[in-house]
Scaffold this active site. Structure first.
Site, PDB file in Angstrom:
ATOM      1  N   GLY A 193      -1.398  -5.057  10.637  1.00  0.00           N
ATOM      2  CA  GLY A 193      -1.271  -6.086   9.592  1.00  0.00           C
ATOM      3  C   GLY A 193      -2.320  -5.956   8.515  1.00  0.00           C
ATOM      4  O   GLY A 193      -2.565  -6.894   7.758  1.00  0.00           O
TER       5      GLY A 193
ATOM      6  N   ASP B 297       1.726  -6.030   0.030  1.00  0.00           N
ATOM      7  CA  ASP B 297       0.675  -5.155   0.567  1.00  0.00           C
ATOM      8  C   ASP B 297       0.199  -4.137  -0.480  1.00  0.00           C
ATOM      9  O   ASP B 297      -1.008  -4.053  -0.751  1.00  0.00           O
ATOM     10  CB  ASP B 297       1.158  -4.416   1.824  1.00  0.00           C
ATOM     11  CG  ASP B 297       1.285  -5.347   3.019  1.00  0.00           C
ATOM     12  OD1 ASP B 297       1.256  -6.563   2.832  1.00  0.00           O
ATOM     13  OD2 ASP B 297       1.410  -4.833   4.150  1.00  0.00           O
TER      14      ASP B 297
HETATM   15  C1  MEV Z   1       3.198  -7.892   5.616  1.00  0.00           C
HETATM   16  O1  MEV Z   1       1.832  -7.578   5.428  1.00  0.00           O
HETATM   17  C2  MEV Z   1       3.588  -9.078   4.788  1.00  0.00           C
HETATM   18  C3  MEV Z   1       5.045  -9.511   4.944  1.00  0.00           C
HETATM   19  O2  MEV Z   1       5.197 -10.698   4.154  1.00  0.00           O
HETATM   20  C4  MEV Z   1       6.020  -8.444   4.503  1.00  0.00           C
HETATM   21  C5  MEV Z   1       6.035  -8.252   2.997  1.00  0.00           C
HETATM   22  O3  MEV Z   1       5.580  -9.120   2.240  1.00  0.00           O
HETATM   23  O4  MEV Z   1       6.557  -7.205   2.560  1.00  0.00           O
HETATM   24  C6  MEV Z   1       5.362  -9.880   6.386  1.00  0.00           C
END
Ligand code: MEV
Length: 330
Positions: free
Chosen positions: A116, A163
């Site tokens: 993440g 991201d």
């Molecule tokens: C992933 O870091 C963030 C999410 O919202 C996916 C995205 O925004 O593309 C889960």
């Protein structure tokens, strides 16, 4: 065009999301920060022909491109996102004029994958920056975001662009899908702990799971909408420097993400432990299903909060006094 560098090195940081993950995929705002305590790097070195891309993560693989961006051997799946990033950079450099020079691009990263922390986005941004820098150019921010977002779509399927936009940014941002990010100003350092649960997760899978959940369950749809409202509040509190109130909103965001089904028992335990150790608030950060939790804490208590998160199951913790200098070299 100025003379190409002999060798060019570029970086991109990890990222953390303060609020709005998942909601941002569905058009709501999100607030996120580059996290330069951990970085990805790309080094472009002169070569005799074409472009070869290698990554310390996949030592047995290489991607090979012609200078016009076409592949001269099929690229193995793990290197396809970064090959797409470099291909886009080569095309853009061709449009800008000037000679392209053969090079080898060597990528390395201290950002754990599947945690993440925006690992694939940071690698793509470092690769694009290094490709431009090797040709004596700086990549314009909007082009960098566009190229990295395309690479990210290959890495994760559906992606909001949050991201790549965050790891390409110079500081905290408020982001809405398909819009340019808004820079958020932070005046004073604040205490931030990022802790990795050690349980790896997949963004594409978690995004698909949330989408199915909100289609089936109005309560989940409601939680997703509220996450967007929390993100707007978080942007205001961050700029006001009201870190205790910001912490409370982070904890609220965690509860909403748990309602969406993306937390895990270990992430819940890390969040609880951080708060019991004196954090203002804590949440999972990123797609969930594993990955990281973050906590906002008084600077004097960063060590205790990090230790509590480790005792609750985290495998690594990065306690940080967070303040980013905009305009730092990248
Ligand atoms: C992933 O870091 C963030 C999410 O919202 C996916 C995205 O925004 O593309 C889960």
């Amino acid at each position: 065009m100025s003379a190409p560098a002999e060798k060019a090195r570029a970086h991109a940081p990890a990222k953390v999301i303060l609020a709005g993950e998942h909601a941002v995929v569905h058009g709501h705002p999100a607030v996120a920060l580059p996290f330069p305590a951990i970085m990805a790097a790309g080094e472009a070195r002169p070569a005799s022909s074409g472009v070869t891309i290698r990554s310390d993560r996949y030592p047995d693989l290489a991607a090979r491109l012609n200078l016009d961006g076409t592949e001269y051997a099929p690229t193995a799946r793990p290197l396809q996102p970064v090959a797409e990033a470099v291909r886009g950079a080569l095309e853009a450099l061709t449009r800008l004029g000037g000679d392209l020079k053969p090079f080898e691009l060597v990528l390395s990263s201290g950002i754990p994958a599947g945690a993440g922390l925006g690992s694939s986005a940071a690698i793509a941004v470092a690769a694009i920056r290094a490709t431009f820098s090797f040709h004596g150019r700086t990549v314009p921010p909007s082009l960098l975001r566009m190229l990295a977002t395309k690479a990210e779509a290959i890495a994760h399927g559906t992606s909001s662009g949050l991201d790549p936009t965050t790891v390409a940014a110079e500081g905290p941002i408020r982001f809405v899908r398909d819009h340019a990010p808004i820079d958020l100003e932070v005046q004073e350092p604040f205490g931030l702990v990022v802790a990795d649960s050690g349980q790896s997760s997949g963004t594409g899978r978690m995004v698909a799971q949330v989408k199915a959940g909100i289609e089936a369950d109005p309560a989940r749809r409601e939680a997703l909408n509220t996450l967007g409202e929390v993100a707007d509040l978080v942007a205001e509190l961050l700029e006001c420097g009201d870190i205790p109130a910001l912490g409370r909103e982070l904890s609220r965001a965690h509860d909403l993400l748990a309602r969406l089904g993306v937390s895990t028992p270990r992430l819940d335990a890390m969040v609880r432990a951080a708060c019991e150790a004196g954090a203002f608030g804590a949440k999972l950060s990123g797609a969930g299903g594993g990955g990281c939790a973050i906590a906002l804490a008084p600077i004097s208590q960063l060590g205790e909060v990090a230790q509590a998160m480790i005792e609750a199951g985290a495998v690594t913790a990065w306690p940080t006094q967070y303040l980013i200098e905009r305009d730092a070299p990248r």
